[in-house]
Write a protein that holds these residues in place. Sequence first.
Motif, mmCIF file in Angstrom:
data_model
loop_
_atom_site.group_PDB
_atom_site.id
_atom_site.type_symbol
_atom_site.label_atom_id
_atom_site.label_comp_id
_atom_site.label_asym_id
_atom_site.label_seq_id
_atom_site.Cartn_x
_atom_site.Cartn_y
_atom_site.Cartn_z
ATOM 1 N N GLU A 131 0.847 -1.203 0.000
ATOM 2 C CA GLU A 131 0.000 0.000 0.000
ATOM 3 C C GLU A 131 0.878 1.248 0.000
ATOM 4 O O GLU A 131 1.932 1.287 0.627
ATOM 5 C CB GLU A 131 -0.907 0.037 1.230
ATOM 6 C CG GLU A 131 -2.030 -0.951 1.204
ATOM 7 C CD GLU A 131 -3.169 -0.567 0.271
ATOM 8 O OE1 GLU A 131 -3.196 0.564 -0.260
ATOM 9 O OE2 GLU A 131 -4.036 -1.421 0.068
ATOM 10 N N THR A 132 0.423 2.271 -0.677
ATOM 11 C CA THR A 132 1.144 3.540 -0.687
ATOM 12 C C THR A 132 0.754 4.354 0.536
ATOM 13 O O THR A 132 -0.288 4.110 1.161
ATOM 14 C CB THR A 132 0.799 4.361 -1.947
ATOM 15 O OG1 THR A 132 -0.596 4.716 -1.894
ATOM 16 C CG2 THR A 132 1.107 3.591 -3.224
ATOM 17 N N HIS A 133 1.583 5.322 0.846
ATOM 18 C CA HIS A 133 1.266 6.212 1.965
ATOM 19 C C HIS A 133 -0.078 6.885 1.703
ATOM 20 O O HIS A 133 -0.902 7.002 2.617
ATOM 21 C CB HIS A 133 2.358 7.266 2.130
ATOM 22 C CG HIS A 133 3.645 6.719 2.656
ATOM 23 N ND1 HIS A 133 4.481 7.444 3.455
ATOM 24 C CD2 HIS A 133 4.246 5.513 2.501
ATOM 25 C CE1 HIS A 133 5.539 6.729 3.774
ATOM 26 N NE2 HIS A 133 5.422 5.551 3.187
ATOM 27 N N GLN A 134 -0.281 7.335 0.476
ATOM 28 C CA GLN A 134 -1.521 8.034 0.137
ATOM 29 C C GLN A 134 -2.739 7.132 0.340
ATOM 30 O O GLN A 134 -3.760 7.573 0.864
ATOM 31 C CB GLN A 134 -1.470 8.541 -1.308
ATOM 32 C CG GLN A 134 -2.644 9.412 -1.680
ATOM 33 C CD GLN A 134 -2.761 10.656 -0.796
ATOM 34 O OE1 GLN A 134 -1.768 11.251 -0.408
ATOM 35 N NE2 GLN A 134 -3.979 11.019 -0.457
ATOM 36 N N ALA A 135 -2.646 5.885 -0.049
ATOM 37 C CA ALA A 135 -3.772 4.954 0.124
ATOM 38 C C ALA A 135 -4.084 4.753 1.605
ATOM 39 O O ALA A 135 -5.252 4.699 1.998
ATOM 40 C CB ALA A 135 -3.465 3.620 -0.542
ATOM 41 N N LEU A 171 -3.463 6.916 4.031
ATOM 42 C CA LEU A 171 -4.046 8.165 4.515
ATOM 43 C C LEU A 171 -5.508 8.303 4.092
ATOM 44 O O LEU A 171 -6.320 8.870 4.832
ATOM 45 C CB LEU A 171 -3.229 9.354 4.022
ATOM 46 C CG LEU A 171 -1.809 9.443 4.587
ATOM 47 C CD1 LEU A 171 -1.015 10.527 3.878
ATOM 48 C CD2 LEU A 171 -1.834 9.674 6.088
ATOM 49 N N GLU A 172 -5.853 7.784 2.928
ATOM 50 C CA GLU A 172 -7.246 7.814 2.488
ATOM 51 C C GLU A 172 -8.107 6.876 3.329
ATOM 52 O O GLU A 172 -9.262 7.172 3.617
ATOM 53 C CB GLU A 172 -7.340 7.457 1.015
ATOM 54 C CG GLU A 172 -6.803 8.551 0.105
ATOM 55 C CD GLU A 172 -6.682 8.128 -1.348
ATOM 56 O OE1 GLU A 172 -7.140 7.019 -1.711
ATOM 57 O OE2 GLU A 172 -6.104 8.914 -2.132
ATOM 58 N N GLN A 173 -7.553 5.730 3.727
ATOM 59 C CA GLN A 173 -8.295 4.775 4.548
ATOM 60 C C GLN A 173 -8.429 5.234 5.992
ATOM 61 O O GLN A 173 -9.376 4.862 6.686
ATOM 62 C CB GLN A 173 -7.602 3.407 4.516
ATOM 63 C CG GLN A 173 -7.695 2.732 3.159
ATOM 64 C CD GLN A 173 -6.976 1.400 3.156
ATOM 65 O OE1 GLN A 173 -7.215 0.573 4.025
ATOM 66 N NE2 GLN A 173 -6.109 1.192 2.178
ATOM 67 N N TYR A 174 -7.461 6.008 6.457
ATOM 68 C CA TYR A 174 -7.451 6.522 7.829
ATOM 69 C C TYR A 174 -7.302 8.042 7.778
ATOM 70 O O TYR A 174 -6.207 8.586 7.964
ATOM 71 C CB TYR A 174 -6.301 5.905 8.633
ATOM 72 C CG TYR A 174 -6.450 4.431 8.865
ATOM 73 C CD1 TYR A 174 -7.182 3.947 9.951
ATOM 74 C CD2 TYR A 174 -5.877 3.501 7.996
ATOM 75 C CE1 TYR A 174 -7.334 2.586 10.167
ATOM 76 C CE2 TYR A 174 -6.028 2.139 8.199
ATOM 77 C CZ TYR A 174 -6.748 1.694 9.288
ATOM 78 O OH TYR A 174 -6.901 0.339 9.497
ATOM 79 N N PRO A 175 -8.388 8.770 7.521
ATOM 80 C CA PRO A 175 -8.306 10.223 7.344
ATOM 81 C C PRO A 175 -7.763 10.991 8.546
ATOM 82 O O PRO A 175 -7.293 12.118 8.397
ATOM 83 C CB PRO A 175 -9.745 10.643 7.058
ATOM 84 C CG PRO A 175 -10.517 9.406 6.824
ATOM 85 C CD PRO A 175 -9.723 8.258 7.341
ATOM 86 N N GLU A 195 -1.817 11.553 9.686
ATOM 87 C CA GLU A 195 -1.020 12.529 8.942
ATOM 88 C C GLU A 195 0.189 11.794 8.364
ATOM 89 O O GLU A 195 0.594 10.754 8.893
ATOM 90 C CB GLU A 195 -0.560 13.643 9.882
ATOM 91 C CG GLU A 195 -1.716 14.398 10.507
ATOM 92 C CD GLU A 195 -1.271 15.377 11.579
ATOM 93 O OE1 GLU A 195 -0.073 15.385 11.958
ATOM 94 O OE2 GLU A 195 -2.142 16.120 12.063
#
Length: 78
Positions: free
Chosen positions: A39-43, A45-49, A52
Amino acid sequence: MEQIFDRIFIDPNICNGKPVIRGKRIYVQTIMEFLSSGETHQAILEQYPSLEPEDIVACLKFATELTNHSFIIKQAVA
């Protein structure tokens, strides 16, 4: 409660003492499992809004620090 790297906390009263991110109930282990599965960092962060980018970096630092220790493997007693 012990604070590690400003973002990782260990408290026996939260999640049975497993390392969590900023007192949330998000385990460091969970983030590491996502990263290890590609998983990417961005993915993440999207799953856990509520996370940071620095939280993910703190998880990586925590895992790195764990591998900085020496370990002894004991043989099982039959």
